[in-house]
Motif scaffolding. Structure first.
Motif, PDB file in Angstrom:
ATOM      1  N   TRP A 421       0.877  -1.267  -0.154  1.00 33.64           N
ATOM      2  CA  TRP A 421      -0.146  -0.093  -0.120  1.00 33.64           C
ATOM      3  C   TRP A 421       0.963   1.239   0.190  1.00 33.64           C
ATOM      4  O   TRP A 421       0.297   2.480   0.254  1.00 33.64           O
ATOM      5  N   GLY A 422       2.161   1.044  -0.223  1.00 31.31           N
ATOM      6  CA  GLY A 422       3.042   2.241  -0.341  1.00 31.31           C
ATOM      7  C   GLY A 422       3.379   2.594   1.202  1.00 31.31           C
ATOM      8  O   GLY A 422       3.867   3.819   1.269  1.00 31.31           O
ATOM      9  N   GLN A 423       3.181   1.759   2.189  1.00 34.14           N
ATOM     10  CA  GLN A 423       3.737   2.017   3.611  1.00 34.14           C
ATOM     11  C   GLN A 423       5.270   2.352   3.796  1.00 34.14           C
ATOM     12  O   GLN A 423       5.598   3.143   4.717  1.00 34.14           O
ATOM     13  N   CYS A 424       5.968   1.807   2.880  1.00 32.15           N
ATOM     14  CA  CYS A 424       7.314   2.263   3.004  1.00 32.15           C
ATOM     15  C   CYS A 424       7.941   3.348   2.268  1.00 32.15           C
ATOM     16  O   CYS A 424       9.182   3.641   2.221  1.00 32.15           O
ATOM     17  N   GLY A 425       6.761   4.091   1.470  1.00 34.24           N
ATOM     18  CA  GLY A 425       7.295   5.135   0.583  1.00 34.24           C
ATOM     19  C   GLY A 425       7.666   4.641  -0.826  1.00 34.24           C
ATOM     20  O   GLY A 425       7.512   5.635  -1.614  1.00 34.24           O
ATOM     21  N   ILE A 426       7.356   3.547  -1.054  1.00 34.14           N
ATOM     22  CA  ILE A 426       7.143   3.005  -2.687  1.00 34.14           C
ATOM     23  C   ILE A 426       6.314   2.026  -2.544  1.00 34.14           C
ATOM     24  O   ILE A 426       5.841   1.435  -1.633  1.00 34.14           O
ATOM     25  N   LEU A 427       5.959   1.577  -3.890  1.00 38.83           N
ATOM     26  CA  LEU A 427       4.865   0.568  -3.859  1.00 38.83           C
ATOM     27  C   LEU A 427       5.510  -0.705  -4.333  1.00 38.83           C
ATOM     28  O   LEU A 427       6.291  -0.805  -5.388  1.00 38.83           O
ATOM     29  N   GLY A 428       5.216  -1.839  -3.473  1.00 38.21           N
ATOM     30  CA  GLY A 428       5.961  -3.155  -3.506  1.00 38.21           C
ATOM     31  C   GLY A 428       6.776  -3.269  -2.504  1.00 38.21           C
ATOM     32  O   GLY A 428       6.520  -2.857  -1.338  1.00 38.21           O
ATOM     33  N   GLU A 429       7.545  -4.400  -2.305  1.00 39.21           N
ATOM     34  CA  GLU A 429       8.372  -4.962  -1.341  1.00 39.21           C
ATOM     35  C   GLU A 429       9.627  -3.866  -1.056  1.00 39.21           C
ATOM     36  O   GLU A 429      10.133  -4.058  -2.237  1.00 39.21           O
ATOM     37  N   ALA A 430       9.855  -3.746  -0.234  1.00 37.67           N
ATOM     38  CA  ALA A 430      11.345  -2.833   0.157  1.00 37.67           C
ATOM     39  C   ALA A 430      12.182  -3.965   0.527  1.00 37.67           C
ATOM     40  O   ALA A 430      12.053  -4.045   2.016  1.00 37.67           O
ATOM     41  N   ASP A 431      13.004  -4.448  -0.181  1.00 36.60           N
ATOM     42  CA  ASP A 431      13.816  -5.573   0.387  1.00 36.60           C
ATOM     43  C   ASP A 431      14.958  -4.962   1.183  1.00 36.60           C
ATOM     44  O   ASP A 431      15.244  -5.817   2.278  1.00 36.60           O
ATOM     45  N   LYS A 432      15.053  -3.780   1.256  1.00 37.93           N
ATOM     46  CA  LYS A 432      16.014  -3.050   2.306  1.00 37.93           C
ATOM     47  C   LYS A 432      15.708  -1.587   2.531  1.00 37.93           C
ATOM     48  O   LYS A 432      14.777  -0.974   1.848  1.00 37.93           O
ATOM     49  N   PRO A 433      16.408  -1.151   3.669  1.00 44.76           N
ATOM     50  CA  PRO A 433      15.745   0.028   4.165  1.00 44.76           C
ATOM     51  C   PRO A 433      15.846   1.275   3.002  1.00 44.76           C
ATOM     52  O   PRO A 433      16.880   1.443   2.069  1.00 44.76           O
ATOM     53  N   TYR A 434      14.816   1.731   2.601  1.00 45.21           N
ATOM     54  CA  TYR A 434      14.402   2.731   1.552  1.00 45.21           C
ATOM     55  C   TYR A 434      14.216   4.225   2.151  1.00 45.21           C
ATOM     56  O   TYR A 434      13.439   4.509   2.831  1.00 45.21           O
ATOM     57  N   ARG A 435      15.361   5.259   1.609  1.00 45.37           N
ATOM     58  CA  ARG A 435      15.088   6.557   2.082  1.00 45.37           C
ATOM     59  C   ARG A 435      13.945   7.104   1.361  1.00 45.37           C
ATOM     60  O   ARG A 435      14.238   7.340   0.228  1.00 45.37           O
ATOM     61  N   ILE A 436      13.152   7.737   2.368  1.00 47.20           N
ATOM     62  CA  ILE A 436      11.888   8.483   1.677  1.00 47.20           C
ATOM     63  C   ILE A 436      12.402   9.784   1.463  1.00 47.20           C
ATOM     64  O   ILE A 436      11.937  10.691   2.218  1.00 47.20           O
TER      65      ILE A 436
END
Length: 797
Positions: A421-436
């Motif tokens: 749902w984009g809860q990590c700042g991107i759409l899809g799986e965030a395999d590693k920390p993603y800087r928003i």
């Protein structure tokens, strides 16, 4: 605690109308009670300032949101500012709690707003209706709330009286409550300082360091045996949980345990005790407790000895994860990674449905359990794994299957885990920390819950404090005081015993700090008495100070690191959590800093160092520094008095080392440290090796006196004074009669500085003349003060 740059109301007349009754200096952690106890100089100064919105300034607060949470068909894949409670309700957000489909807002004055799905009564408005925008909970209007938490379908608050109130459905019951009700039992006799909620259970931390839990206990998440209690029961720590333990931090009995932090996962719980020890209990089916092998005779169900887990793996008593234990009964110890690490003391924790997140004193993030995302490989680890982040972290939080972290230096938000749902700042799986990076401003707080994420931006750093911090212990910025820190005798904060330290002598260069007298007297009552009144008139609290030579002071401190952090706080009005907790038990660093706050009479610093304090009085940095250039009978240095015996001491600026001469010959006293730290123009002139660096006066023949006064006021306060055409004329007339070596404020400034006049009708509204803003814009451009230029441009527009 930094000031909110607030919006002004524009009128159709040539002058911009300003309602000063609606303007106030608000900190996200301020409280109404603490505000009333501020010094008179602080209150009087704030009443005469105008703050103009600067959209490029990080000081403007925004609430950014992303993910899916407020309705099932809404997906915000890119963080965006949603709204400002200040715009709608004249208040500032201090905390956000995120439920499965609702939000709970806590404001700086302790009011509660809720928004989202209300079908379970979790919004607390007396009905089951949904709310599309934040609405204040009327039931709590007259109650000062210190903390808010949210679970899937419930909301809870902690009041300043220590009461725990909750609404909604959960905690092992199917009853829907739409109004907040009090939790009874033993909590009525306890001083609760922190609360946490899981899927269907809850915990409360008392001021004595004890934990009480209640709600669903199907997975032993309450830390005690029995069915689902509706009445809170104490969590018991037993020595049987730590057989063969050689770590001196591990207590021998429950009575010696002092808990500092608590957190709840879906069906497991965790806490941190004094010394940075991490304890876990409850469901362990996916290694969310960090235990692949459990040797606990008291456990209701003991996990299998293999690395695989069954759904019945639970632990019903707290087990210490990061102690330096010896266990001869197992070949592998999942805690070895933390045990062997030099950075194995924890300062923050959070948990999701099947994973656990922890932050160490060194700013590292560890994680374990099952995660519905990939991090190079499917994430399912029984032993803690360090999260690969590129910078030191100051805050962490967790949703159901995703995590957020806040960079300590950058104020950037990192997300990883499930992001459908984009809860990590991107759409899809965030395999590693993603800087928003789509959050353009500096963040100071993050929140997560379910599949939703939030951040508060704009209050991490105050431009005034950050500019001044650059001058600390820096020979370039004209320091006039050498402080020798004596740490040869230290007082142990833990046990009160006095021990001799092997630290270096106070004359060592490593224990010398270069400071500025003007900053110290503006920020500390003890420094003011010592430097302005002489050592003989200083209070008993300043017995730690001793003049050892002209412009050289010796100070006794518990440690050099703690005094260094104390001095940095005086300059920038904030503390660096990592620097304070550095060197052993982080709690000792905070206690030492708190002790210095008491010794030097800096009251705001004390609650900032108290882990149990969720509210801090508003910042007084701007008012303190502005006080330097306002007349005061209590502030005149002995040296200045001797050099200017013919002048009125009441109008002297303490420790002024430079005078600015306007176009009509009026001399305005100032301080080189302030001019150089705030304006590139004066920095190049004074600190760049030019002839003016040795001068005591600088001629500014093209700058009118009233404009120069406004510029000086901005340099010292980061604010503008409300002024109209009539006031400008009066100011010019008054200043023309001032002597070259005295400083007399404008009539409007002096009247508004009086506490008795701050509530008068004349002060209820003021004008900022556009023609004056044009004059000020030209001088700001000449002096290269970019932010002042933007503020003037906003007024003109």
């Amino acid at each position: 605690g930094q000031h909110l740059i607030q919006c002004i109301q524009r009128g159709s007349a040539p002058a911009v109308r300003i309602q000063t009754s609606e303007l106030s200096s608000i900190s996200p952690k301020s409280s109404s009670s603490s505000s009333s106890s501020s010094s008179s100089s602080s209150s009087s100064s704030s009443s005469s300032h105008v703050d103009v919105i600067d959209e490029e300034d990080d000081s403007v607060q925004d609430v950014y949101m992303w993910g899916q949470g407020l309705s099932n068909d809404t997906c915000i894949t890119r963080p965006r500012p949603m709204y400002s409670l200040h715009t709608s309700f004249k208040t500032t957000v201090a905390q956000i709690a995120v439920g499965k489909s609702h939000l709970v807002f806590l404001t700086d004055v302790g009011h509660v707003f809720t928004q989202g799905d209300g079908i379970y009564g979790q919004l607390g408005h007396g009905n089951l209706n949904d709310i599309v925008s934040p609405k204040q909970v009327d039931q709590l209007e007259k109650i000062r709330v210190l903390q808010v938490v949210a679970s899937h379908f419930s909301s809870s608050v902690l009041t300043d009286a220590g009461d725990v109130l909750l609404t909604g459905q959960g905690l092992g019951t199917k009853v829907k409550n739409s109004i907040f009700g009090s939790v009874g039992g033993p909590l009525k006799k306890q001083a609760v300082v922190r609360i946490a909620s899981g899927g269907n259970h809850m915990m409360a931390l008392t001021r004595t360091g004890k934990i009480y839990s209640w709600g669903s206990n199907k997975q032993c998440q309450l830390g005690h045996s029995g069915a689902d209690p509706e009445v809170p029961q104490e969590v018991v720590f037993t020595s049987n949980n730590n057989n063969n333990n050689t770590d001196e931090r591990v207590p021998n009995s429950s009575s010696s345990v002092f808990v500092t932090h608590i957190a709840c996962g879906e069906q497991h719980s965790l806490c941190i005790t004094q010394g940075g020890l991490l304890w876990t209990w409850g469901q362990n089916s996916d290694a969310q407790l960090g235990l692949s092998t459990v040797k606990n005779p008291d456990a209701k169900t003991v996990a299998a000895s293999s690395s695989s887990f069954s759904s019945s793996s639970v632990v019903d008593r707290p087990v210490c994860l990061n102690s330096n234990r010896k266990d001869n009964n197992t070949n592998s110890d999942p805690g070895n990674i933390l045990q062997s690490s030099s950075d194995n003391r924890f300062v923050a924790i959070d948990a999701g449905i099947r994973h656990t997140l922890a932050l160490t004193t060194g700013g590292k993030v560890w994680m374990w359990g099952r995660f519905n995302a990939r991090m190079g490989a499917p994430f399912h680890h029984s032993a803690p794994q360090e999260v690969p982040l590129v910078e030191r972290i100051s805050h962490i939080c967790s949703g159901s299957f995703h995590c957020l972290a806040l960079g300590a230096a950058s104020g950037k938000v990192y997300g990883w885990g499930r992001s459908n749902w984009g809860q990590c700042g991107i759409l899809g799986e965030a395999d590693k920390p993603y800087r928003i990076d789509s959050i353009p401003k500096v963040a100071y707080q993050i929140s997560a819950g379910g599949d939703f994420s939030c951040s508060l931006t704009g209050f991490l750093r105050d431009p005034l404090g950050e500019d001044l911090l650059k001058t600390y212990n820096n020979v370039t910025y004209f320091p006039d005081l050498e402080i020798h820190v004596d740490t040869t005798t230290r007082t142990s904060v833990n046990d009160g015993e006095t021990n001799q330290s092997s630290s270096s002598s106070s004359s060592s260069l490593s224990n010398v700090i270069l400071a500025h007298k003007a900053v110290l007297i503006a920020r500390s009552e003890v420094w003011k008495q010592f430097l302005c009144g002489g050592a003989e008139s200083a209070s008993s609290e300043s017995a730690n100070l001793r003049m050892i030579a002209p412009n050289k002071v010796q100070v006794r401190a518990p440690s050099f690191n703690s005094f260094d952090n104390f001095m940095k706080y005086l300059y920038c009005d904030r503390i660096d959590l990592y620097e304070v907790s550095k060197g052993g038990d982080g709690r000792v660093g905070f206690l030492q800093l708190q002790e210095l706050g008491r010794i030097f009479r800096v009251p705001r610093l004390i609650p900032m160092c108290d882990d149990a304090s969720l509210h801090v009085p508003p910042s007084e940095l701007s008012a303190n520094l502005t006080f330097l250039i306002l007349p005061s009978s209590s502030l005149s240095s002995p040296s200045d008095s001797s050099n200017n015996s013919n002048n009125n001491n009441n109008n002297e600026v303490p420790f002024s080392d430079i005078q600015l001469v306007s176009e009509d010959g009026t001399c305005l006293p100032a301080h080189k440290v302030m001019l150089c730290s705030r304006t590139p123009y004066f920095k190049a002139m004074l600190a760049g090796g030019m002839a003016e660096s040795r001068a005591t006066k600088i001629d500014l023949p093209n700058t009118p006196t009233h404009v120069l006064r406004q510029v000086l006021h901005y340099i010292y306060s980061d604010k503008l004074v409300p002024i109209n055409t009539a006031t400008t004329t009066a100011m010019t007339s008054t200043m023309a009669t001032s002597t070259p070596t005295s400083h007399e404020p404008s009539s409007s400034s002096s009247s508004s500085s009086s506490p008795s006049s701050s509530s008068s009708t004349d002060e209820e509204e003021g004008d900022f003349d556009v023609n004056f803003a044009l004059e000020l814009l030209g001088v700001a451009d000449e002096f290269q003060i970019d932010r002042l230029k933007r503020l003037c441009s906003k007024i003109i527009e």
